[in-house]
Motif scaffolding. Structure first.
Motif, PDB file in Angstrom:
ATOM      1  N   THR A 119      14.562   9.478  44.281  1.00 54.61           N
ATOM      2  CA  THR A 119      14.930   8.504  45.318  1.00 54.61           C
ATOM      3  C   THR A 119      14.925   9.150  46.698  1.00 54.61           C
ATOM      4  OG1 THR A 119      16.292   7.325  43.703  1.00 54.61           O
ATOM      5  CG2 THR A 119      16.678   6.833  46.024  1.00 54.61           C
ATOM      6  N   LEU A 120      15.456  10.358  46.811  1.00 52.89           N
ATOM      7  CA  LEU A 120      15.461  11.049  48.100  1.00 52.89           C
ATOM      8  C   LEU A 120      14.036  11.371  48.555  1.00 52.89           C
ATOM      9  CD1 LEU A 120      18.487  13.486  47.614  1.00 52.89           C
ATOM     10  CD2 LEU A 120      18.403  11.412  49.016  1.00 52.89           C
ATOM     11  N   TYR A 121      13.193  11.783  47.638  1.00 47.33           N
ATOM     12  CA  TYR A 121      11.793  12.059  47.955  1.00 47.33           C
ATOM     13  C   TYR A 121      11.096  10.799  48.467  1.00 47.33           C
ATOM     14  CZ  TYR A 121       6.941  13.576  47.141  1.00 47.33           C
ATOM     15  OH  TYR A 121       5.618  13.878  47.274  1.00 47.33           O
TER      16      TYR A 121
ATOM     17  N   LEU B 139      18.046  10.985  41.338  1.00 43.72           N
ATOM     18  CA  LEU B 139      18.501  11.233  42.703  1.00 43.72           C
ATOM     19  C   LEU B 139      17.430  11.949  43.509  1.00 43.72           C
ATOM     20  CD1 LEU B 139      20.898  10.867  44.579  1.00 43.72           C
ATOM     21  CD2 LEU B 139      21.789  13.065  43.780  1.00 43.72           C
ATOM     22  N   ARG B 140      16.777  12.955  42.912  1.00 47.04           N
ATOM     23  CA  ARG B 140      15.698  13.662  43.610  1.00 47.04           C
ATOM     24  C   ARG B 140      14.528  12.746  43.902  1.00 47.04           C
ATOM     25  NH1 ARG B 140      16.375  18.042  39.854  1.00 47.04           N
ATOM     26  NH2 ARG B 140      14.460  17.324  38.843  1.00 47.04           N
TER      27      ARG B 140
ATOM     28  N   PHE C   2      17.114   3.372  49.299  1.00 47.95           N
ATOM     29  CA  PHE C   2      18.063   3.842  48.292  1.00 47.95           C
ATOM     30  C   PHE C   2      18.222   2.826  47.159  1.00 47.95           C
ATOM     31  CE2 PHE C   2      19.648   7.188  51.120  1.00 47.95           C
ATOM     32  CZ  PHE C   2      19.942   8.174  50.196  1.00 47.95           C
TER      33      PHE C   2
ATOM     34  N   THR D  19      12.529   8.201  49.812  1.00 51.79           N
ATOM     35  CA  THR D  19      13.121   7.838  51.099  1.00 51.79           C
ATOM     36  C   THR D  19      12.513   8.648  52.234  1.00 51.79           C
ATOM     37  OG1 THR D  19      15.209   7.210  50.046  1.00 51.79           O
ATOM     38  CG2 THR D  19      15.278   7.711  52.393  1.00 51.79           C
ATOM     39  N   MET D  20      12.331   9.952  52.017  1.00 49.50           N
ATOM     40  CA  MET D  20      11.780  10.808  53.067  1.00 49.50           C
ATOM     41  C   MET D  20      10.327  10.467  53.383  1.00 49.50           C
ATOM     42  SD  MET D  20      13.449  14.582  52.424  1.00 49.50           S
ATOM     43  CE  MET D  20      12.923  14.680  50.716  1.00 49.50           C
TER      44      MET D  20
ATOM     45  N   TYR E 230      16.816   5.751  41.374  1.00 49.84           N
ATOM     46  CA  TYR E 230      18.235   5.689  41.022  1.00 49.84           C
ATOM     47  C   TYR E 230      18.632   4.286  40.567  1.00 49.84           C
ATOM     48  CZ  TYR E 230      23.179   6.925  41.248  1.00 49.84           C
ATOM     49  OH  TYR E 230      24.494   7.188  40.923  1.00 49.84           O
TER      50      TYR E 230
ATOM     51  N   LEU F 100      26.673   7.400  48.205  1.00 51.22           N
ATOM     52  CA  LEU F 100      25.489   8.027  48.787  1.00 51.22           C
ATOM     53  C   LEU F 100      25.003   7.264  50.009  1.00 51.22           C
ATOM     54  CD1 LEU F 100      23.466   8.996  45.579  1.00 51.22           C
ATOM     55  CD2 LEU F 100      24.538  10.558  47.212  1.00 51.22           C
TER      56      LEU F 100
ATOM     57  N   LEU G 271      16.707   2.979  55.518  1.00 51.27           N
ATOM     58  CA  LEU G 271      17.404   3.940  54.670  1.00 51.27           C
ATOM     59  C   LEU G 271      18.155   3.231  53.550  1.00 51.27           C
ATOM     60  CD1 LEU G 271      17.878   7.061  54.661  1.00 51.27           C
ATOM     61  CD2 LEU G 271      20.045   6.571  55.807  1.00 51.27           C
TER      62      LEU G 271
ATOM     63  N   ALA H  98      25.001   8.685  53.825  1.00 47.71           N
ATOM     64  CA  ALA H  98      23.735   8.775  54.552  1.00 47.71           C
ATOM     65  C   ALA H  98      23.780   7.991  55.857  1.00 47.71           C
ATOM     66  CB  ALA H  98      22.589   8.278  53.663  1.00 47.71           C
TER      67      ALA H  98
END
Length: 328
Positions: free
Chosen positions: A104-106, A101-102, A256, A108-109, A277, A304, A252, A308
């Motif tokens: 994937t978010l990293y 999860l971390r 993901f 994405t950002m 993920y 998620l 986005l 989002a």
């Protein structure tokens, strides 16, 4: 005879049921009603394949995956009902879930802003009246046509620390080289740069939005003595916010669900630095065979993405503007 005469005398001559006018007005109404029913039947018939496809291939599998997520179904093993144990284990015991999860978010950002900025800048350049504009548009869109797996293989060679193109260029100009996707600290940024390389779709949509900006707004800025910066700040950016919003939502959702890059290029490494993920979900289902737990992961991914995109839609009221000047 007297009774017959009295009956005729007591019966109104212009009874609504017997008047020609009402009979004539009733016939078209029946015809219209029959036509409406026929159109409704044909409409339902033509919509039936779409509805059946949604129920069989979307709603049905989603419902089945939710039921499976409440079991400990493992390929080749026994299946039993475990309720919410998979979800509790996910948030309480599974460190790889938190790690994926971390990551994937990293990603994405990094990837979403890079892609939006690259696509917007190129769209601004391609919107100018320059020689060979059509050729440049084709060249910038070509990376989108490259299959994702082929693109991943190509970028694996580009990122090779020994003989890759990027390190060769860096050595040639005297700059330090990098391990790129083979180092845990630079793996995700490297894949984000690769994602920005495929900005063609975003650029095409941005270009369409730029061509829809009313010319008279630019003329008004010129009349007030404004220059290119004023046109960009007070006309281009506000009028392009609906297009930016669309590309943001689509980017986005896509990030993901990133998968091919990890599967082809890094296998989730090094040291799970690229354990996205979706790749973790795939590995849980088809490498480890834990379909119950993988179904629970899939539902968390769905939630998620839903949360989002909902947050982006709520924030759009503050920064997305339309030609009327009102935010929605």
């Amino acid at each position: 005879m007297a009774a017959t005469a009295d009956t005729r005398a007591n019966t109104p001559a212009n009874t609504p049921a017997n008047t020609p006018a009402n009979t004539a007005s009733r016939t078209p109404a029946k015809a219209r009603s029959g036509l409406a029913r026929m159109e409704q039947r044909w409409g339902m018939l033509f919509a039936l394949p779409v509805v059946a496809g949604f129920l069989l291939f979307t709603a049905g599998p989603m419902l089945a995956s939710f039921v499976i997520s409440l079991t400990d179904w493992t390929i080749g093993g026994k299946t039993s009902w475990v309720g919410l144990d998979n979800y509790q284990r996910m948030f309480g015991e599974d460190d790889l879930f938190t790690k994926s999860l971390r990551v994937t978010l990293y990603y994405t950002m990094l990837a979403v802003p890079l892609t939006l900025v690259a696509g917007f800048v190129v769209a601004l350049l391609l919107n100018r009246d320059i020689r060979g504009r059509g050729l440049f548009r084709v060249l910038y869109y070509l990376p989108v046509l490259v299959p994702s797996v082929a693109g991943a293989v190509l970028w694996t060679w580009i990122y090779n620390p020994e003989f890759g193109l990027l390190n060769q260029v860096l050595r040639g100009i005297g700059l330090p080289t990098s391990q790129w996707i083979y180092d845990s600290s630079s793996a995700v940024p490297s894949l984000a740069i690769m994602a920005a390389w495929g900005f063609g779709n975003a650029a095409v949509i941005f270009l369409a939005g730029l061509q829809g900006v009313p010319r008279h707004l630019y003329e008004a800025i010129e009349t007030d003595g404004g220059g290119p910066w004023a046109k960009f700040r007070y006309v281009t950016v506000p009028m392009m916010t609906p297009t930016i919003f669309y590309n943001l939502v689509m980017g986005l959702i896509a990030t993901f669900q990133v998968f091919n890059e990890a599967y082809v290029m890094t296998s989730g490494g090094p040291d799970n630095a690229t354990l996205f993920y979706n790749f973790y979900l795939y590995r849980t289902a088809f490498t480890e065979g834990r379909l119950g737990y993988a179904s629970a992961l899939a539902w968390i991914l769905f939630l998620l993405v839903l949360v989002a995109t909902s947050l982006v839609f709520r924030s759009a009221r503050r920064w997305v503007y339309y030609e009327s000047g009102e935010a929605r």
